[in-house]
Design a protein around this motif. Structure first.
Motif, PDB file in Angstrom:
ATOM      1  N   UNK A 361     111.091  24.762 -26.535  1.00 36.62           N
ATOM      2  CA  UNK A 361     111.893  23.549 -26.777  1.00 36.62           C
ATOM      3  C   UNK A 361     112.720  23.672 -28.061  1.00 36.62           C
ATOM      4  N   UNK A 362     112.160  24.416 -29.036  1.00 31.36           N
ATOM      5  CA  UNK A 362     112.893  24.547 -30.308  1.00 31.36           C
ATOM      6  C   UNK A 362     114.174  25.373 -30.128  1.00 31.36           C
ATOM      7  N   UNK A 363     114.320  25.995 -28.971  1.00 25.12           N
ATOM      8  CA  UNK A 363     115.512  26.822 -28.733  1.00 25.12           C
ATOM      9  C   UNK A 363     116.636  26.025 -28.050  1.00 25.12           C
ATOM     10  N   UNK A 364     116.331  24.812 -27.599  1.00 27.15           N
ATOM     11  CA  UNK A 364     117.351  24.013 -26.892  1.00 27.15           C
ATOM     12  C   UNK A 364     118.536  23.752 -27.827  1.00 27.15           C
ATOM     13  N   UNK A 365     119.730  23.988 -27.296  1.00 24.92           N
ATOM     14  CA  UNK A 365     120.948  23.755 -28.091  1.00 24.92           C
ATOM     15  C   UNK A 365     121.394  25.001 -28.863  1.00 24.92           C
ATOM     16  N   UNK A 366     120.534  26.026 -28.928  1.00 22.74           N
ATOM     17  CA  UNK A 366     120.903  27.246 -29.679  1.00 22.74           C
ATOM     18  C   UNK A 366     121.592  28.238 -28.732  1.00 22.74           C
ATOM     19  N   UNK A 404     125.728  41.885 -21.063  1.00 20.74           N
ATOM     20  CA  UNK A 404     125.253  41.074 -22.185  1.00 20.74           C
ATOM     21  C   UNK A 404     126.203  39.904 -22.341  1.00 20.74           C
ATOM     22  N   UNK A 405     125.665  38.691 -22.238  1.00 23.87           N
ATOM     23  CA  UNK A 405     126.557  37.525 -22.331  1.00 23.87           C
ATOM     24  C   UNK A 405     125.989  36.502 -23.328  1.00 23.87           C
ATOM     25  N   UNK A 406     126.820  35.552 -23.751  1.00 23.48           N
ATOM     26  CA  UNK A 406     126.355  34.491 -24.647  1.00 23.48           C
ATOM     27  C   UNK A 406     125.896  33.304 -23.816  1.00 23.48           C
ATOM     28  N   UNK A 407     124.735  32.789 -24.180  1.00 26.20           N
ATOM     29  CA  UNK A 407     124.134  31.698 -23.406  1.00 26.20           C
ATOM     30  C   UNK A 407     123.691  30.583 -24.351  1.00 26.20           C
ATOM     31  N   UNK A 408     123.928  29.333 -23.922  1.00 19.37           N
ATOM     32  CA  UNK A 408     123.388  28.205 -24.683  1.00 19.37           C
ATOM     33  C   UNK A 408     122.199  27.639 -23.921  1.00 19.37           C
ATOM     34  N   UNK A 409     121.121  27.402 -24.628  1.00 20.95           N
ATOM     35  CA  UNK A 409     119.901  26.919 -23.962  1.00 20.95           C
ATOM     36  C   UNK A 409     120.010  25.409 -23.751  1.00 20.95           C
ATOM     37  N   UNK A 410     119.734  24.983 -22.513  1.00 21.86           N
ATOM     38  CA  UNK A 410     119.871  23.549 -22.201  1.00 21.86           C
ATOM     39  C   UNK A 410     118.532  22.886 -21.890  1.00 21.86           C
ATOM     40  N   UNK A 411     117.540  23.675 -21.476  1.00 24.98           N
ATOM     41  CA  UNK A 411     116.263  23.098 -21.050  1.00 24.98           C
ATOM     42  C   UNK A 411     115.139  24.099 -21.303  1.00 24.98           C
ATOM     43  N   UNK A 412     113.919  23.592 -21.487  1.00 18.90           N
ATOM     44  CA  UNK A 412     112.801  24.516 -21.736  1.00 18.90           C
ATOM     45  C   UNK A 412     111.644  24.254 -20.791  1.00 18.90           C
ATOM     46  N   UNK A 413     111.014  25.319 -20.336  1.00 21.43           N
ATOM     47  CA  UNK A 413     109.751  25.233 -19.589  1.00 21.43           C
ATOM     48  C   UNK A 413     108.745  26.069 -20.384  1.00 21.43           C
ATOM     49  N   UNK A 414     107.464  26.062 -19.948  1.00 24.97           N
ATOM     50  CA  UNK A 414     106.470  26.846 -20.710  1.00 24.97           C
ATOM     51  C   UNK A 414     106.747  28.342 -20.635  1.00 24.97           C
ATOM     52  N   UNK A 415     107.209  28.806 -19.460  1.00 20.90           N
ATOM     53  CA  UNK A 415     107.322  30.252 -19.274  1.00 20.90           C
ATOM     54  C   UNK A 415     108.747  30.778 -19.327  1.00 20.90           C
ATOM     55  N   UNK A 416     109.725  29.873 -19.339  1.00 17.63           N
ATOM     56  CA  UNK A 416     111.107  30.342 -19.380  1.00 17.63           C
ATOM     57  C   UNK A 416     112.040  29.240 -19.881  1.00 17.63           C
ATOM     58  N   UNK A 417     113.273  29.642 -20.138  1.00 17.97           N
ATOM     59  CA  UNK A 417     114.292  28.699 -20.600  1.00 17.97           C
ATOM     60  C   UNK A 417     115.347  28.555 -19.509  1.00 17.97           C
ATOM     61  N   UNK A 418     116.118  27.482 -19.600  1.00 13.96           N
ATOM     62  CA  UNK A 418     117.267  27.345 -18.710  1.00 13.96           C
ATOM     63  C   UNK A 418     118.504  27.252 -19.611  1.00 13.96           C
ATOM     64  N   UNK A 419     119.544  27.960 -19.230  1.00 12.08           N
ATOM     65  CA  UNK A 419     120.715  27.953 -20.097  1.00 12.08           C
ATOM     66  C   UNK A 419     122.005  28.011 -19.325  1.00 12.08           C
ATOM     67  N   UNK A 420     123.119  27.915 -20.073  1.00 14.19           N
ATOM     68  CA  UNK A 420     124.431  28.056 -19.415  1.00 14.19           C
ATOM     69  C   UNK A 420     125.274  29.055 -20.195  1.00 14.19           C
ATOM     70  N   UNK A 421     126.155  29.745 -19.452  1.00 21.52           N
ATOM     71  CA  UNK A 421     127.023  30.751 -20.057  1.00 21.52           C
ATOM     72  C   UNK A 421     128.029  30.032 -20.942  1.00 21.52           C
TER      73      UNK A 421
END
Ligand code: SAH
Ligand code: SF4
Length: 422
Positions: A361-366, A404-421
């Motif tokens: 969760x601390x990665x959301x928005x990064x 290799x692409x740049x991704x912004x994290x939008x959501x967090x789960x326990x085992x993975x993150x969800x992000x957008x390019x």
């Protein structure tokens, strides 16, 4: 290591004009490359063999082969119990698979070929399953003899691959477009001690990092007792060495660590993780934990839980102790009922999942650099951050796989993150 061995087997079979068949019921040759770390692997093997027996009844020309660590461990017993198995081969004789298959095709007798030791690695001969990432073993075997572990018995003593061979092969792979290399060994930190001209793991890692065009370097596994200050320095200084250390704690109780023959204390482990986090920016630390080791009491378990809460690992792989015949701990008294082990295991998993979730969760928005590796189980694209956290991308452009692409994290789960390019 087992996955790399499968890639070697695939390479050798392709040289013999075999082609991969996804539908196992249509295959002419089935090779089961087994693990032996936990007892469950043996049961799984027996399950597969039960099923494949039916295929053989329908197609008597089908060859069924068993390799890997369980084959190394059980040897002739597999053919004795499953006489329809054609070839059993060990971890030290993969390179002779073609000649074994030829021999089996020429005469009608099952073959069991298990060498107790040996070194038959040719780093040029493996099937690259990805065009952009690859494993490269730097050592095989293990000298540590942790009291619960079967690996030293099935993989043999530690043998380091010469640095020139490793470097030359990585250079070759990078020329073909490989961006990420994972150096593998049971304990990478003891790499090089056995060579004529000894060299340390931090030295080889530094030399690998100087290969131009190589974007990401990972390694596993690091035994905490051998992780040096030099290694921490090298990781902190080199941009293409990824900030992730898999550092198996196994137990947080000094009594259990001693029984496990791990050669470190909880205090030393704690200091080590503090040092890593101080020196390596944004470094993730992941771990392995065994619950229910013989002699473990509830207070030992709570010492482990205390370490989990203190250290806050990014992720943990948790296992219930599995008795492996032939290891030292197989003779230890084990008083804890399995039901208690299971309850403690669940407690630990719940605590760790909450920590992993908070970290994610601390990665959301990064924003992060992500190497896209393929399609995930939910049909999204799947990739990894530098610190090895898995991220899913709601973006269906398969062309991006291997980039290799740049991704912004939008959501967090326990085992993975969800992000957008971005
Ligand atoms: N060489 C690596 C990995 C060895 S096997 C290392 O030392 O970290 C991977 C993990 O399986 C180990 O870290 C340990 O947590 C687990 N494991 C090994 N033997 C086991 C056993 N008998 N029962 C349960 N877990 C085991
Ligand atoms: Fe097994 Fe220990 Fe060697 Fe890892 S370091 S492979 S756990 S004996």
């Amino acid at each position: 290591m087992n996955e790399f061995d499968s890639e070697r087997i695939e390479f050798l079979l392709e040289e013999m004009d075999y082609r991969k068949e996804d539908d196992v019921s249509k295959a002419d040759l089935i090779i089961i490359n087994t693990c032996a770390v936990r007892e469950k692997a043996k049961n799984k093997l027996y399950g597969h063999l039960g099923r494949y027996k039916g295929y053989k009844e329908k197609n008597p020309d089908l060859l069924i082969c068993v390799g890997g660590c369980t084959a190394q461990n059980l040897k002739e017993k597999i053919i004795k119990d499953f006489p329809f198995v054609d070839i059993v081969f060990g971890t030290h004789n993969i390179s002779s698979i073609p000649s074994m298959i030829q021999k089996r095709l020429n005469d009608n007798k099952s073959i069991c070929s298990i060498l107790d030791e040996g070194f038959d690695y040719d780093l040029k001969k493996f099937k690259k399953n990805y065009s952009f990432k690859s494993y490269i073993p730097i050592s095989i075997g293990c000298n540590n003899f942790c009291s619960y572990c079967i690996v030293p018995f099935v993989r043999g003593k530690e043998i380091s691959i010469r640095p020139e061979v490793i470097l030359e092969n990585i250079e070759r792979l990078v020329e073909t477009g490989i961006l990420e290399i994972t150096l593998v060994g049971q304990n990478v930190n003891s790499y090089g001690k056995d060579l004529d001209k000894p060299i340390t793991f931090s030295e080889i890692l530094e030399r690998v990092s100087e290969i131009s065009g190589l974007k990401r370097i990972r390694f596993m596994t690091s035994h905490p007792k051998d992780l040096s200050k030099e290694l921490i320095n090298v990781i902190s200084q080199k941009e293409n060495i990824m900030p992730h250390i898999h550092l198996p704690l196994q137990s947080g109780s000094n009594k259990i660590l001693k029984l496990m023959n791990r050669h470190y204390t909880r205090e030393a482990f704690l200091l080590l993780t503090e040092e890593i986090r101080k020196k390596i920016k944004k470094c993730s630390i992941t771990t392995d934990i065994i619950v229910g080791f013989p002699g473990e009491e509830e207070k030992d378990f709570y010492d482990t839980l205390d370490m989990i809460e203190k250290i806050r690992f990014d992720r943990a792989f948790t296992f219930i102790y599995s008795k492996r015949e032939g290891t030292k701990s197989a003779d230890f008294k084990d008083n804890m009922p399995l039901s208690v082990k299971k309850a403690l295991f669940t407690e630990l998993v719940n605590v760790q999942n909450k920590i992993s979730m908070e970290k994610n969760q601390s990665k959301i928005g990064c924003k992060y650099k992500v190497l896209l590796e393929g399609n995930g189980p939910r049909c999204e694209l799947e990739g990894r951050l530098e610190d090895n956290t898995l991220v899913n991308l709601k973006y269906d452009d398969d062309e991006l796989i291997g980039k290799l692409i740049d991704v912004e994290i939008t959501e967090a789960k326990s085992f993975y993150l969800i992000g957008k390019k971005v």
